[in-house]
Design a protein around this motif. Structure first.
Motif, PDB file in Angstrom:
ATOM      1  N   THR A 212       0.848  -1.189   0.000  1.00 54.90           N
ATOM      2  CA  THR A 212       0.000   0.000   0.000  1.00 54.90           C
ATOM      3  C   THR A 212       0.887   1.243   0.000  1.00 54.90           C
ATOM      4  O   THR A 212       2.081   1.178   0.305  1.00 54.90           O
ATOM      5  CB  THR A 212      -0.909   0.058   1.241  1.00 54.90           C
ATOM      6  OG1 THR A 212      -0.082   0.230   2.401  1.00 54.90           O
ATOM      7  CG2 THR A 212      -1.775  -1.174   1.366  1.00 54.90           C
ATOM      8  N   HIS A 213       0.280   2.371  -0.297  1.00 49.18           N
ATOM      9  CA  HIS A 213       0.992   3.646  -0.252  1.00 49.18           C
ATOM     10  C   HIS A 213       1.611   3.861   1.129  1.00 49.18           C
ATOM     11  O   HIS A 213       2.772   4.259   1.243  1.00 49.18           O
ATOM     12  CB  HIS A 213       0.009   4.778  -0.587  1.00 49.18           C
ATOM     13  CG  HIS A 213       0.598   6.135  -0.491  1.00 49.18           C
ATOM     14  ND1 HIS A 213       0.597   6.859   0.680  1.00 49.18           N
ATOM     15  CD2 HIS A 213       1.233   6.895  -1.413  1.00 49.18           C
ATOM     16  CE1 HIS A 213       1.196   8.012   0.476  1.00 49.18           C
ATOM     17  NE2 HIS A 213       1.587   8.062  -0.787  1.00 49.18           N
ATOM     18  N   GLN A 214       0.847   3.571   2.178  1.00 53.25           N
ATOM     19  CA  GLN A 214       1.357   3.747   3.542  1.00 53.25           C
ATOM     20  C   GLN A 214       2.552   2.845   3.829  1.00 53.25           C
ATOM     21  O   GLN A 214       3.511   3.267   4.465  1.00 53.25           O
ATOM     22  CB  GLN A 214       0.263   3.473   4.576  1.00 53.25           C
ATOM     23  CG  GLN A 214      -0.686   4.627   4.766  1.00 53.25           C
ATOM     24  CD  GLN A 214      -1.661   4.336   5.898  1.00 53.25           C
ATOM     25  OE1 GLN A 214      -2.209   3.244   5.975  1.00 53.25           O
ATOM     26  NE2 GLN A 214      -1.854   5.311   6.770  1.00 53.25           N
ATOM     27  N   GLU A 215       2.491   1.606   3.370  1.00 50.24           N
ATOM     28  CA  GLU A 215       3.606   0.686   3.582  1.00 50.24           C
ATOM     29  C   GLU A 215       4.859   1.165   2.846  1.00 50.24           C
ATOM     30  O   GLU A 215       5.978   1.099   3.386  1.00 50.24           O
ATOM     31  CB  GLU A 215       3.224  -0.729   3.125  1.00 50.24           C
ATOM     32  CG  GLU A 215       2.183  -1.378   4.014  1.00 50.24           C
ATOM     33  CD  GLU A 215       1.577  -2.636   3.415  1.00 50.24           C
ATOM     34  OE1 GLU A 215       1.154  -3.512   4.200  1.00 50.24           O
ATOM     35  OE2 GLU A 215       1.503  -2.765   2.166  1.00 50.24           O
TER      36      GLU A 215
ATOM     37  N   LYS B 189      -0.801  -1.249 -10.309  1.00 50.34           N
ATOM     38  CA  LYS B 189      -1.560  -1.104  -9.077  1.00 50.34           C
ATOM     39  C   LYS B 189      -2.737  -2.056  -9.094  1.00 50.34           C
ATOM     40  O   LYS B 189      -3.317  -2.338 -10.142  1.00 50.34           O
ATOM     41  CB  LYS B 189      -1.979   0.338  -8.823  1.00 50.34           C
ATOM     42  CG  LYS B 189      -2.894   0.961  -9.812  1.00 50.34           C
ATOM     43  CD  LYS B 189      -3.133   2.415  -9.420  1.00 50.34           C
ATOM     44  CE  LYS B 189      -4.139   3.075 -10.330  1.00 50.34           C
ATOM     45  NZ  LYS B 189      -4.412   4.447  -9.901  1.00 50.34           N
TER      46      LYS B 189
ATOM     47  N   GLY C  39      -7.439  -3.479  -3.917  1.00 46.77           N
ATOM     48  CA  GLY C  39      -7.661  -4.447  -2.846  1.00 46.77           C
ATOM     49  C   GLY C  39      -9.126  -4.523  -2.466  1.00 46.77           C
ATOM     50  O   GLY C  39      -9.913  -3.627  -2.767  1.00 46.77           O
TER      51      GLY C  39
ATOM     52  N   THR D 171      -8.188  -0.228  -1.016  1.00 47.90           N
ATOM     53  CA  THR D 171      -6.877   0.409  -0.949  1.00 47.90           C
ATOM     54  C   THR D 171      -6.049  -0.093  -2.116  1.00 47.90           C
ATOM     55  O   THR D 171      -5.996  -1.295  -2.366  1.00 47.90           O
ATOM     56  CB  THR D 171      -6.169   0.043   0.377  1.00 47.90           C
ATOM     57  OG1 THR D 171      -6.970   0.504   1.464  1.00 47.90           O
ATOM     58  CG2 THR D 171      -4.793   0.671   0.461  1.00 47.90           C
ATOM     59  N   TRP D 172      -5.413   0.834  -2.831  1.00 48.26           N
ATOM     60  CA  TRP D 172      -4.538   0.436  -3.921  1.00 48.26           C
ATOM     61  C   TRP D 172      -3.265  -0.160  -3.363  1.00 48.26           C
ATOM     62  O   TRP D 172      -2.717   0.330  -2.380  1.00 48.26           O
ATOM     63  CB  TRP D 172      -4.176   1.641  -4.801  1.00 48.26           C
ATOM     64  CG  TRP D 172      -5.304   2.136  -5.639  1.00 48.26           C
ATOM     65  CD1 TRP D 172      -5.991   3.303  -5.468  1.00 48.26           C
ATOM     66  CD2 TRP D 172      -5.886   1.506  -6.777  1.00 48.26           C
ATOM     67  NE1 TRP D 172      -6.964   3.417  -6.438  1.00 48.26           N
ATOM     68  CE2 TRP D 172      -6.916   2.333  -7.252  1.00 48.26           C
ATOM     69  CE3 TRP D 172      -5.621   0.312  -7.450  1.00 48.26           C
ATOM     70  CZ2 TRP D 172      -7.687   2.014  -8.364  1.00 48.26           C
ATOM     71  CZ3 TRP D 172      -6.390  -0.010  -8.559  1.00 48.26           C
ATOM     72  CH2 TRP D 172      -7.410   0.840  -9.000  1.00 48.26           C
ATOM     73  N   ARG D 173      -2.785  -1.199  -4.016  1.00 47.20           N
ATOM     74  CA  ARG D 173      -1.505  -1.803  -3.692  1.00 47.20           C
ATOM     75  C   ARG D 173      -0.658  -1.800  -4.956  1.00 47.20           C
ATOM     76  O   ARG D 173      -1.189  -1.897  -6.062  1.00 47.20           O
ATOM     77  CB  ARG D 173      -1.705  -3.228  -3.174  1.00 47.20           C
ATOM     78  CG  ARG D 173      -2.248  -3.245  -1.766  1.00 47.20           C
ATOM     79  CD  ARG D 173      -2.590  -4.654  -1.305  1.00 47.20           C
ATOM     80  NE  ARG D 173      -2.965  -4.661   0.098  1.00 47.20           N
ATOM     81  CZ  ARG D 173      -4.136  -4.262   0.572  1.00 47.20           C
ATOM     82  NH1 ARG D 173      -5.050  -3.792  -0.249  1.00 47.20           N
ATOM     83  NH2 ARG D 173      -4.390  -4.313   1.868  1.00 47.20           N
TER      84      ARG D 173
END
Length: 145
Positions: A40-43, A75, A78, A82-84
């Protein structure tokens, strides 16, 4: 900040793509190349901070968009909306994704090619495939017994 083999590979791939080789693109692509599952963007942001990269969230989004646009990453939507992101490495995005319902990771299954790709009616041309499978990944399956 030391340079990982993934960052060196990322730099080479970016140079081959004739795009601007920026620290954000190198960092993000290096992170995606090293990942065992889609992130994910956060990861990605968290890993970038751990590795000493100092780009902001907007720069991260721009780097991801550029990598997707230039087929260096793709991309995946999910089930949690959430985009991964995953490195693409020149592999056409015509493969299945597996979402583990326990650990929430998403894995690209490049070797699992949907059979219907070869039986499309005359005139249809596939450019992209979204095939999402859900279940339990091998690590979670082992840990549940």
């Amino acid at each position: 900040m030391s340079t990982s083999p993934y960052e060196q590979t990322a730099r080479t791939l970016l140079q081959q793509a004739s795009g601007r080789v920026t620290p954000a693109r190198i960092g993000v692509l290096g992170i995606l190349l090293a990942a065992t599952a889609a992130l994910t963007h956060q990861e990605i942001e968290h890993l970038a901070q751990q590795q000493g990269f100092s780009f902001d969230r907007v720069t991260l989004y721009r780097a991801l968009d550029w990598l997707v646009e230039h087929h260096m990453a793709h991309k995946i939507a999910g089930t949690d909306r959430t985009w991964r992101y995953n490195a693409q490495m020149g592999i056409p995005h015509q493969h299945a994704h597996f979402h583990c319902k326990r650990c929430e990771q998403v894995f690209c299954l490049e070797n699992l090619q949907p059979a219907w790709l070869f039986t499309l009616p005359t005139g249809y041309q596939v450019e992209e495939v979204e095939l999402n499978l859900q279940g339990c990944c091998p690590d979670c399956a082992i840990n549940s017994h």
